[in-house]
Design a protein around this motif. Structure first.
Motif, short mmCIF file in Angstrom:
data_model
loop_
_atom_site.label_atom_id
_atom_site.label_comp_id
_atom_site.label_asym_id
_atom_site.label_seq_id
_atom_site.Cartn_x
_atom_site.Cartn_y
_atom_site.Cartn_z
N SER A 102 0.84 -1.19 0.00
CA SER A 102 0.00 0.00 0.00
C SER A 102 0.88 1.25 0.00
CB SER A 102 -0.92 -0.01 1.22
OG SER A 102 -0.17 0.11 2.40
N PRO A 103 0.34 2.38 -0.41
CA PRO A 103 1.14 3.62 -0.38
C PRO A 103 1.62 3.99 1.02
CG PRO A 103 -0.81 3.92 -1.73
CD PRO A 103 -0.95 2.58 -1.08
N GLN A 104 0.84 3.64 2.03
CA GLN A 104 1.27 3.92 3.40
C GLN A 104 2.51 3.12 3.76
OE1 GLN A 104 -1.91 2.89 2.73
NE2 GLN A 104 -3.04 4.79 2.96
N ASP A 105 2.54 1.86 3.34
CA ASP A 105 3.72 1.02 3.61
C ASP A 105 4.96 1.58 2.92
OD1 ASP A 105 2.10 -0.68 5.04
OD2 ASP A 105 1.85 -2.10 3.38
N LYS A 106 4.80 2.01 1.70
CA LYS A 106 5.94 2.57 0.96
C LYS A 106 6.44 3.86 1.61
CE LYS A 106 4.12 0.67 -3.28
NZ LYS A 106 3.48 0.96 -4.54
N PHE A 107 5.52 4.71 2.02
CA PHE A 107 5.89 5.96 2.66
C PHE A 107 6.58 5.71 4.00
CE2 PHE A 107 4.93 9.46 5.57
CZ PHE A 107 5.56 10.49 4.89
N ILE A 108 6.07 4.76 4.77
CA ILE A 108 6.66 4.46 6.07
C ILE A 108 8.07 3.91 5.92
CG2 ILE A 108 6.48 2.88 8.05
CD1 ILE A 108 3.44 3.37 7.92
N THR A 109 8.30 3.07 4.93
CA THR A 109 9.66 2.54 4.74
C THR A 109 10.64 3.64 4.37
OG1 THR A 109 9.17 1.95 2.44
CG2 THR A 109 8.92 0.24 4.10
N ARG A 110 10.23 4.55 3.50
CA ARG A 110 11.14 5.64 3.13
C ARG A 110 11.38 6.56 4.32
NH1 ARG A 110 14.38 4.26 -0.06
NH2 ARG A 110 15.02 6.41 -0.13
N THR A 111 10.36 6.81 5.12
CA THR A 111 10.52 7.64 6.30
C THR A 111 11.43 6.97 7.32
OG1 THR A 111 8.31 8.51 5.92
CG2 THR A 111 9.28 8.94 8.06
N LEU A 112 11.28 5.65 7.49
CA LEU A 112 12.16 4.93 8.40
C LEU A 112 13.61 5.01 7.95
CD1 LEU A 112 10.10 1.71 9.22
CD2 LEU A 112 10.65 3.59 10.75
N TYR A 113 13.84 4.91 6.65
CA TYR A 113 15.20 5.03 6.14
C TYR A 113 15.79 6.39 6.48
CZ TYR A 113 16.33 0.96 3.35
OH TYR A 113 16.68 -0.29 2.96
N VAL A 114 15.03 7.42 6.26
CA VAL A 114 15.56 8.77 6.44
C VAL A 114 15.74 9.10 7.92
CG1 VAL A 114 15.04 11.21 6.11
CG2 VAL A 114 14.71 9.61 4.26
N THR A 115 14.81 8.72 8.77
CA THR A 115 14.91 9.11 10.18
C THR A 115 15.75 8.12 10.98
OG1 THR A 115 12.81 7.98 10.62
CG2 THR A 115 12.74 10.35 10.16
N ILE A 116 15.29 6.90 11.09
CA ILE A 116 15.97 5.93 11.93
C ILE A 116 17.29 5.47 11.32
CG2 ILE A 116 15.77 3.64 12.98
CD1 ILE A 116 12.79 4.20 13.29
N GLY A 117 17.31 5.28 10.02
CA GLY A 117 18.55 4.85 9.35
C GLY A 117 19.67 5.85 9.51
N LEU A 118 19.36 7.13 9.37
CA LEU A 118 20.41 8.15 9.53
C LEU A 118 20.84 8.27 10.98
CD1 LEU A 118 19.23 10.90 7.08
CD2 LEU A 118 21.20 9.42 6.87
N MET A 119 19.92 8.08 11.92
CA MET A 119 20.32 8.12 13.33
C MET A 119 21.27 6.97 13.65
SD MET A 119 16.93 9.05 15.44
CE MET A 119 15.84 10.31 14.90
N ILE A 120 20.97 5.79 13.13
CA ILE A 120 21.86 4.64 13.36
C ILE A 120 23.22 4.89 12.73
CG2 ILE A 120 22.21 2.21 12.79
CD1 ILE A 120 19.18 1.85 13.16
N MET A 121 23.21 5.48 11.54
CA MET A 121 24.47 5.77 10.87
C MET A 121 25.29 6.78 11.66
SD MET A 121 25.17 6.91 6.97
CE MET A 121 24.66 8.59 7.16
N LEU A 122 24.63 7.76 12.26
CA LEU A 122 25.36 8.75 13.06
C LEU A 122 25.90 8.15 14.35
CD1 LEU A 122 23.14 11.90 12.63
CD2 LEU A 122 25.46 11.58 11.84
#
Length: 124
Positions: A102-122
């Motif tokens: 669903s579009p919500q699933d796609k949006f949530i995955t991209r948001t998780l990448y940008v927020t949580i993924g970058l925090m983990i990288m930092l």
């Protein structure tokens, strides 16, 4: 193709796995780039503080804090542009939009990448 309109963790995990497999080179180069930039800025800060000696020894802590804050700010600015990374070309758009989620699933995955993924990288 049967796409349910409700939220599903399994579809989100499938999308994340697919994206990690497709973009592992780009993500590893991004991590390596930020790692090199951080230590480069830290080296510059340490050399600047060594040129101007002071009686207290808080220079090292100030250098690390300044370098880390600069890298955090740059990472947030650059990372925010990655939320629409899958929409660059026509082929990438059609491939991403045709995913069985669903579009919500796609949006949530991209948001998780940008927020949580970058925090983990930092943190690493």
């Amino acid at each position: 193709m049967n796409i349910h309109p409700y939220f599903s963790f399994t579809r989100i995990s499938w999308i994340i796995k697919r994206d990690l497999i497709e973009n592992w080179k780009k993500l590893s180069l991004l991590f390596l780039t930020f790692f090199i930039i951080y230590f480069g800025i830290l080296f510059i800060y340490l050399n600047l503080y060594e040129c101007f000696p002071s009686p207290n020894r808080n220079n090292f802590i100030q250098a690390i804090t300044g370098a880390y804050l600069f890298v955090i700010q740059a990472t947030i600015y650059i990372g925010a542009s990655f939320i629409l990374q899958n929409m660059q070309t026509k082929q990438m758009r059609s491939s991403y939009l045709m995913l069985p989620a669903s579009p919500q699933d796609k949006f949530i995955t991209r948001t998780l990448y940008v927020t949580i993924g970058l925090m983990i990288m930092l943190i690493l």
